[in-house]
Write an enzyme that holds these catalytic residues in place. Structure first.
Site, PDB file in Angstrom:
ATOM      1  N   ARG A 185      45.976   3.635 -44.409  1.00  0.00           N
ATOM      2  CA  ARG A 185      46.969   2.947 -45.276  1.00  0.00           C
ATOM      3  C   ARG A 185      48.082   2.526 -44.427  1.00  0.00           C
ATOM      4  O   ARG A 185      48.428   3.314 -43.521  1.00  0.00           O
ATOM      5  CB  ARG A 185      47.431   3.994 -46.472  1.00  0.00           C
ATOM      6  CG  ARG A 185      46.702   3.436 -47.728  1.00  0.00           C
ATOM      7  CD  ARG A 185      47.236   4.668 -48.735  1.00  0.00           C
ATOM      8  NE  ARG A 185      48.353   4.898 -49.062  1.00  0.00           N
ATOM      9  CZ  ARG A 185      48.826   5.762 -50.097  1.00  0.00           C
ATOM     10  NH1 ARG A 185      48.002   6.260 -51.123  1.00  0.00           N
ATOM     11  NH2 ARG A 185      50.036   5.708 -50.207  1.00  0.00           N
ATOM     12  N   ARG A 242      58.947   8.669 -46.627  1.00  0.00           N
ATOM     13  CA  ARG A 242      58.452   9.020 -48.126  1.00  0.00           C
ATOM     14  C   ARG A 242      58.832  10.230 -48.366  1.00  0.00           C
ATOM     15  O   ARG A 242      59.243  10.682 -49.441  1.00  0.00           O
ATOM     16  CB  ARG A 242      56.996   8.647 -48.044  1.00  0.00           C
ATOM     17  CG  ARG A 242      56.453   7.483 -48.128  1.00  0.00           C
ATOM     18  CD  ARG A 242      54.954   7.078 -47.662  1.00  0.00           C
ATOM     19  NE  ARG A 242      54.073   7.752 -48.661  1.00  0.00           N
ATOM     20  CZ  ARG A 242      52.823   7.968 -48.247  1.00  0.00           C
ATOM     21  NH1 ARG A 242      52.442   7.704 -46.927  1.00  0.00           N
ATOM     22  NH2 ARG A 242      51.982   8.410 -49.156  1.00  0.00           N
ATOM     23  N   LYS A 276      46.806  14.099 -55.288  1.00  0.00           N
ATOM     24  CA  LYS A 276      46.886  13.702 -56.671  1.00  0.00           C
ATOM     25  C   LYS A 276      45.591  12.581 -56.742  1.00  0.00           C
ATOM     26  O   LYS A 276      44.979  12.769 -57.677  1.00  0.00           O
ATOM     27  CB  LYS A 276      48.150  12.945 -57.041  1.00  0.00           C
ATOM     28  CG  LYS A 276      49.316  13.755 -56.790  1.00  0.00           C
ATOM     29  CD  LYS A 276      50.505  12.800 -57.168  1.00  0.00           C
ATOM     30  CE  LYS A 276      50.922  11.721 -56.278  1.00  0.00           C
ATOM     31  NZ  LYS A 276      51.236  12.063 -54.739  1.00  0.00           N
ATOM     32  N   ARG A 306      57.665   8.894 -61.665  1.00  0.00           N
ATOM     33  CA  ARG A 306      57.900   9.251 -60.394  1.00  0.00           C
ATOM     34  C   ARG A 306      59.841   9.383 -60.241  1.00  0.00           C
ATOM     35  O   ARG A 306      60.554   9.968 -59.306  1.00  0.00           O
ATOM     36  CB  ARG A 306      57.889   8.249 -59.180  1.00  0.00           C
ATOM     37  CG  ARG A 306      56.504   7.926 -58.639  1.00  0.00           C
ATOM     38  CD  ARG A 306      56.418   8.926 -57.419  1.00  0.00           C
ATOM     39  NE  ARG A 306      55.840   8.385 -56.393  1.00  0.00           N
ATOM     40  CZ  ARG A 306      54.855   8.061 -55.935  1.00  0.00           C
ATOM     41  NH1 ARG A 306      54.074   7.805 -56.779  1.00  0.00           N
ATOM     42  NH2 ARG A 306      54.422   7.960 -54.451  1.00  0.00           N
TER      43      ARG A 306
HETATM   44  P1  AP5 Z   1      45.569  12.311 -51.494  1.00  0.00           P
HETATM   45  O1  AP5 Z   1      44.519  12.615 -52.864  1.00  0.00           O
HETATM   46  O2  AP5 Z   1      45.265  10.927 -50.974  1.00  0.00           O
HETATM   47  O3  AP5 Z   1      46.883  12.445 -51.901  1.00  0.00           O
HETATM   48  P2  AP5 Z   1      47.795  11.901 -52.884  1.00  0.00           P
HETATM   49  O4  AP5 Z   1      48.903  12.997 -53.531  1.00  0.00           O
HETATM   50  O5  AP5 Z   1      47.196  10.890 -53.998  1.00  0.00           O
HETATM   51  O6  AP5 Z   1      48.943  11.082 -51.819  1.00  0.00           O
HETATM   52  P3  AP5 Z   1      49.442   9.684 -52.028  1.00  0.00           P
HETATM   53  O7  AP5 Z   1      49.708   9.366 -50.425  1.00  0.00           O
HETATM   54  O8  AP5 Z   1      48.482   8.792 -52.582  1.00  0.00           O
HETATM   55  O9  AP5 Z   1      50.757   9.936 -52.758  1.00  0.00           O
HETATM   56  P4  AP5 Z   1      51.967   8.785 -52.779  1.00  0.00           P
HETATM   57  O10 AP5 Z   1      52.377   9.432 -53.913  1.00  0.00           O
HETATM   58  O11 AP5 Z   1      52.691   8.847 -51.865  1.00  0.00           O
HETATM   59  O12 AP5 Z   1      51.152   7.407 -52.785  1.00  0.00           O
HETATM   60  P5  AP5 Z   1      50.972   6.313 -53.925  1.00  0.00           P
HETATM   61  O13 AP5 Z   1      49.782   5.426 -53.599  1.00  0.00           O
HETATM   62  O14 AP5 Z   1      51.023   6.999 -55.114  1.00  0.00           O
HETATM   63  O15 AP5 Z   1      45.211  13.425 -50.281  1.00  0.00           O
HETATM   64  C1  AP5 Z   1      45.880  13.101 -49.149  1.00  0.00           C
HETATM   65  C2  AP5 Z   1      45.088  13.740 -48.141  1.00  0.00           C
HETATM   66  O16 AP5 Z   1      44.777  14.910 -48.098  1.00  0.00           O
HETATM   67  C3  AP5 Z   1      43.580  12.881 -47.931  1.00  0.00           C
HETATM   68  O17 AP5 Z   1      43.285  12.765 -46.763  1.00  0.00           O
HETATM   69  C4  AP5 Z   1      42.725  13.874 -48.754  1.00  0.00           C
HETATM   70  O18 AP5 Z   1      41.332  13.930 -48.272  1.00  0.00           O
HETATM   71  C5  AP5 Z   1      43.349  15.217 -48.205  1.00  0.00           C
HETATM   72  N1  AP5 Z   1      43.383  16.333 -49.214  1.00  0.00           N
HETATM   73  C6  AP5 Z   1      43.525  16.141 -50.585  1.00  0.00           C
HETATM   74  N2  AP5 Z   1      43.419  17.454 -51.007  1.00  0.00           N
HETATM   75  C7  AP5 Z   1      43.204  18.417 -50.158  1.00  0.00           C
HETATM   76  C8  AP5 Z   1      43.077  19.828 -49.859  1.00  0.00           C
HETATM   77  N3  AP5 Z   1      43.032  20.591 -51.175  1.00  0.00           N
HETATM   78  N4  AP5 Z   1      42.634  20.471 -48.726  1.00  0.00           N
HETATM   79  C9  AP5 Z   1      42.657  19.499 -47.734  1.00  0.00           C
HETATM   80  N5  AP5 Z   1      42.757  18.383 -47.742  1.00  0.00           N
HETATM   81  C10 AP5 Z   1      43.105  17.598 -48.893  1.00  0.00           C
HETATM   82  O19 AP5 Z   1      52.585   5.407 -53.803  1.00  0.00           O
HETATM   83  C11 AP5 Z   1      52.706   4.842 -52.482  1.00  0.00           C
HETATM   84  C12 AP5 Z   1      53.677   4.010 -52.723  1.00  0.00           C
HETATM   85  O20 AP5 Z   1      53.984   3.079 -53.893  1.00  0.00           O
HETATM   86  C13 AP5 Z   1      55.112   4.906 -52.931  1.00  0.00           C
HETATM   87  O21 AP5 Z   1      55.742   5.390 -51.664  1.00  0.00           O
HETATM   88  C14 AP5 Z   1      56.017   3.838 -53.689  1.00  0.00           C
HETATM   89  O22 AP5 Z   1      56.655   2.894 -52.745  1.00  0.00           O
HETATM   90  C15 AP5 Z   1      55.243   2.893 -54.346  1.00  0.00           C
HETATM   91  N6  AP5 Z   1      55.026   3.818 -55.948  1.00  0.00           N
HETATM   92  C16 AP5 Z   1      53.841   4.354 -56.430  1.00  0.00           C
HETATM   93  N7  AP5 Z   1      54.106   4.600 -57.519  1.00  0.00           N
HETATM   94  C17 AP5 Z   1      55.400   4.286 -57.692  1.00  0.00           C
HETATM   95  C18 AP5 Z   1      56.430   4.930 -58.931  1.00  0.00           C
HETATM   96  N8  AP5 Z   1      55.771   5.418 -59.990  1.00  0.00           N
HETATM   97  N9  AP5 Z   1      57.554   4.303 -58.878  1.00  0.00           N
HETATM   98  C19 AP5 Z   1      57.930   3.743 -57.706  1.00  0.00           C
HETATM   99  N10 AP5 Z   1      57.414   3.677 -56.725  1.00  0.00           N
HETATM  100  C20 AP5 Z   1      55.950   3.845 -56.712  1.00  0.00           C
END
Ligand code: AP5
Length: 221
Positions: free
Chosen positions: A161, A172, A14, A89
């Site tokens: 991270r 997660r 994402k 989410r």
């Molecule tokens: P990346 O683009 O970083 O993936 P992502 O989907 O953004 O993953 P996140 O870990 O950031 O998602 P998340 O939803 O767990 O974390 P968030 O920060 O929102 O890509 C991942 C990896 O793959 C990278 O190394 C990239 O280079 C590689 N990659 C990407 N595309 C690729 C491809 N096509 N091919 C190969 N490699 C690829 O949330 C963190 C925490 O915050 C949550 O656990 C929760 O505690 C809290 N939180 C956030 N939002 C909320 C909410 N709305 N409600 C409640 N809690 C929340």
């Protein structure tokens, strides 16, 4: 106002794709995870509340998350819209977003689901490195920076991270996928859902997302 929601499991890509869409569409990338990490760094009350949940791989409570997101969307740079990454989410967050936008005579234009099988997500998350300055994402094998350990965009050092430790990744994935499915069903029912195969190279996924936006119809790109 253009409001795009990017959906996907942790590690689906994402954040990577939101940056591409932001540059293409000229509207801000709003990531609730980034907002929480900034709040933790700054030591705000929201950051102090969010930290324990994030460290455990659990969702932060809806009440805190919805208020933070609504404040962010009310900022002047989001007047023409935003790309939401990581929000909504839960079904409660999805309903709150509909209410918030409805009060402004707007709605979610497209909910783009980046579909990646669960078995590929662990590799993506455990190999991820982000830059210290702005969180630009890289991967140890699939998306390497030009110079080892340094961000291509701003030259800052790459770090892992805190929630990309193996035990937190497992929590997660185990704890958040049911909520993701509820949100996917919400947007299927409103007709905004479009599903894109995320198991392709980054540029191909970007192409699929842009095609899905242009096509304006439900389906798999
Ligand atoms: P990346 O683009 O970083 O993936 P992502 O989907 O953004 O993953 P996140 O870990 O950031 O998602 P998340 O939803 O767990 O974390 P968030 O920060 O929102 O890509 C991942 C990896 O793959 C990278 O190394 C990239 O280079 C590689 N990659 C990407 N595309 C690729 C491809 N096509 N091919 C190969 N490699 C690829 O949330 C963190 C925490 O915050 C949550 O656990 C929760 O505690 C809290 N939180 C956030 N939002 C909320 C909410 N709305 N409600 C409640 N809690 C929340």
């Amino acid at each position: 106002m253009t409001l795009i929601v990017l959906l996907g499991a942790p590690g689906a890509g994402k954040g990577t794709q939101a940056a591409v869409l932001r540059d293409r569409l000229g509207i801000p990338h709003v990531a609730t995870g980034d907002l929480f990490r900034a709040a933790i760094r700054e030591g705000t009350p929201v950051g102090r509340e969010a930290k324990a949940y994030m460290d455990a791989g659990q969702l932060v409570p809806d009440r805190v998350t919805i208020r933070m997101l609504e404040e962010r969307l009310a900022a002047p740079d989001a007047a023409d819209g935003a790309i939401l990454d990581g929000f909504p989410r839960t079904a409660v967050q999805a309903a709150a977003l509909d209410d918030f936008l409805g009060r402004r005579g707007s709605r979610v234009d497209a909910a783009l689901l980046i579909d990646v099988p669960a078995e590929d997500l662990v590799d993506r998350l455990s190999g991820r490195w982000i830059c210290q300055a702005a969180g630009h994402p890289y991967h140890a094998t699939m998306n390497r920076p030009r110079a080892s350990g340094v961000c291509d965009v701003d030259g800052s050092p790459l770090v892992q991270r805190a929630d990309d430790r193996p035990e937190t990744i497992r929590a997660r994935l185990a704890g958040q996928l049911d909520d993701l499915n509820a949100v996917v069903e919400h947007y299927r029912s409103t007709g905004a859902l479009r599903t894109v195969n995320g198991l392709r190279p980054i540029a191909e996924v970007s192409g699929g997302l842009l095609e899905a936006l242009e096509a304006g119809t439900a389906g798999v790109a």
